[in-house]
Design a protein around this motif. Structure first.
Motif, PDB file in Angstrom:
ATOM      1  N   GLN A  80      29.626-105.367  67.319  1.00 25.85           N
ATOM      2  CA  GLN A  80      28.697-104.536  68.091  1.00 25.85           C
ATOM      3  C   GLN A  80      28.633-105.053  69.523  1.00 25.85           C
ATOM      4  OE1 GLN A  80      24.526-104.453  66.833  1.00 25.85           O
ATOM      5  NE2 GLN A  80      24.595-102.252  67.139  1.00 25.85           N
ATOM      6  N   LEU A  81      28.563-104.108  70.453  1.00 22.87           N
ATOM      7  CA  LEU A  81      28.419-104.433  71.868  1.00 22.87           C
ATOM      8  C   LEU A  81      26.984-104.110  72.258  1.00 22.87           C
ATOM      9  CD1 LEU A  81      29.666-105.282  74.571  1.00 22.87           C
ATOM     10  CD2 LEU A  81      30.341-102.902  74.910  1.00 22.87           C
ATOM     11  N   CYS A  82      26.329-105.060  72.916  1.00 21.89           N
ATOM     12  CA  CYS A  82      24.932-104.888  73.300  1.00 21.89           C
ATOM     13  C   CYS A  82      24.785-105.135  74.799  1.00 21.89           C
ATOM     14  CB  CYS A  82      24.052-105.880  72.542  1.00 21.89           C
ATOM     15  SG  CYS A  82      24.156-105.718  70.746  1.00 21.89           S
ATOM     16  N   LEU A  83      23.775-104.512  75.390  1.00 19.73           N
ATOM     17  CA  LEU A  83      23.512-104.725  76.808  1.00 19.73           C
ATOM     18  C   LEU A  83      22.281-105.600  76.962  1.00 19.73           C
ATOM     19  CD1 LEU A  83      21.042-102.632  77.996  1.00 19.73           C
ATOM     20  CD2 LEU A  83      22.758-101.026  77.237  1.00 19.73           C
ATOM     21  N   VAL A  84      22.307-106.437  77.993  1.00 16.78           N
ATOM     22  CA  VAL A  84      21.170-107.298  78.278  1.00 16.78           C
ATOM     23  C   VAL A  84      20.148-106.464  79.036  1.00 16.78           C
ATOM     24  CG1 VAL A  84      20.379-109.322  79.576  1.00 16.78           C
ATOM     25  CG2 VAL A  84      22.499-109.430  78.258  1.00 16.78           C
ATOM     26  N   THR A  85      18.913-106.454  78.533  1.00 19.40           N
ATOM     27  CA  THR A  85      17.855-105.657  79.159  1.00 19.40           C
ATOM     28  C   THR A  85      16.883-106.491  79.975  1.00 19.40           C
ATOM     29  OG1 THR A  85      16.532-105.784  77.135  1.00 19.40           O
ATOM     30  CG2 THR A  85      17.973-103.861  77.385  1.00 19.40           C
ATOM     31  N   ALA A  86      16.860-107.820  79.740  1.00 17.17           N
ATOM     32  CA  ALA A  86      15.952-108.693  80.500  1.00 17.17           C
ATOM     33  C   ALA A  86      16.424-110.137  80.385  1.00 17.17           C
ATOM     34  CB  ALA A  86      14.523-108.572  79.983  1.00 17.17           C
ATOM     35  N   ARG A  87      16.083-110.926  81.420  1.00 15.93           N
ATOM     36  CA  ARG A  87      16.328-112.365  81.425  1.00 15.93           C
ATOM     37  C   ARG A  87      14.995-113.058  81.626  1.00 15.93           C
ATOM     38  NH1 ARG A  87      20.652-112.903  86.072  1.00 15.93           N
ATOM     39  NH2 ARG A  87      19.237-111.364  86.894  1.00 15.93           N
ATOM     40  N   HIS A  88      14.701-114.064  80.832  1.00 11.42           N
ATOM     41  CA  HIS A  88      13.435-114.788  80.933  1.00 11.42           C
ATOM     42  C   HIS A  88      13.726-116.246  81.245  1.00 11.42           C
ATOM     43  CE1 HIS A  88      11.460-111.323  79.067  1.00 11.42           C
ATOM     44  NE2 HIS A  88      12.447-111.329  78.191  1.00 11.42           N
ATOM     45  N   GLU A  89      13.244-116.704  82.396  1.00  7.15           N
ATOM     46  CA  GLU A  89      13.383-118.106  82.788  1.00  7.15           C
ATOM     47  C   GLU A  89      12.392-118.924  81.978  1.00  7.15           C
ATOM     48  OE1 GLU A  89      15.642-119.099  85.116  1.00  7.15           O
ATOM     49  OE2 GLU A  89      16.260-117.046  85.545  1.00  7.15           O
ATOM     50  N   GLN A  90      12.804-120.090  81.505  1.00  6.76           N
ATOM     51  CA  GLN A  90      11.914-120.949  80.715  1.00  6.76           C
ATOM     52  C   GLN A  90      11.220-121.949  81.592  1.00  6.76           C
ATOM     53  OE1 GLN A  90      11.064-120.241  77.840  1.00  6.76           O
ATOM     54  NE2 GLN A  90      12.694-118.965  77.094  1.00  6.76           N
TER      55      GLN A  90
END
Length: 193
Positions: free
Chosen positions: A183-193
């Motif tokens: 399955q190919l998925c798209l990144v919808t958000a990035r969260h900095e820790q």
């Protein structure tokens, strides 16, 4: 002048064509380029604005550009067993640009464990992703047939596989064979820790 109203069967074929294209990881421009057609021309087929989609020769030509067959197109249009594999497009009913009957795809998370995607995403960044077609330059997560989750930057899909970056740094390029992709998925958000 009378307004053009697409035939419902042509709409279903167009939606199935769009689902096949997304499964292959192609944009309308990339799919059209394989046939020396513009993205707008390809989009007219997907929108049901070109009734030639009924013609077997046109179906062979369009599905051939997607490494598929007219039979697969017909099966998807009819909502057959492979329709579930189309991801978020499955079960949609088109009414112009509005859609109904679709469930919102579930979002998953993946923590980046190395600096291969730096500066786009450093170690410790958490990526939200969901099934869908990323655009060129967009983050993606590839679920492989052997259970791996690979975070990469999507470039394009071609006959030889998915072209991605992010192997040993953003300049590192890789081609992942389509047979390895579950399955190919798209990144919808990035969260900095």
């Amino acid at each position: 002048m009378a307004r053009f109203v697409p035939d419902p069967h042509v709409l279903r074929l167009g939606e199935a064509l769009a689902a096949l294209r997304r499964q292959r990881g192609l944009s309308q421009a990339e799919a059209g380029a394989r046939l020396e057609m513009t993205s707008q021309g390809w989009g007219l087929y997907e929108a049901g604005r070109r009734p030639g989609l009924f013609r077997p020769d046109v179906q062979r030509r369009l599905t051939g550009a997607l490494d598929s067959t007219p039979e697969a197109l017909a099966l998807l249009a009819a909502g057959g067993p492979d329709a579930a594999a189309t991801g978020p497009a499955a079960g949609l009913e088109a009414r112009g640009r509005a859609f109904s009957g679709a469930s919102i795809p579930q979002t998953h998370r993946l923590e980046v464990t190395d600096d291969a995607l730096s500066p786009w995403a450093d170690r410790g960044v958490v990526l939200d992703y969901r099934p869908g077609q990323p655009r060129s330059g967009q983050g993606c997560v590839i679920l492989t047939t052997d259970g791996q989750r690979l975070a990469r930057i999507f470039d394009r899909s071609a006959a030889d596989g998915l072209h991605v970056r992010g192997v040993g740094g953003l300049e590192g390029k890789e081609v992942i064979d389509h047979s390895r992709v579950a399955q190919l998925c798209l990144v919808t958000a990035r969260h900095e820790q």
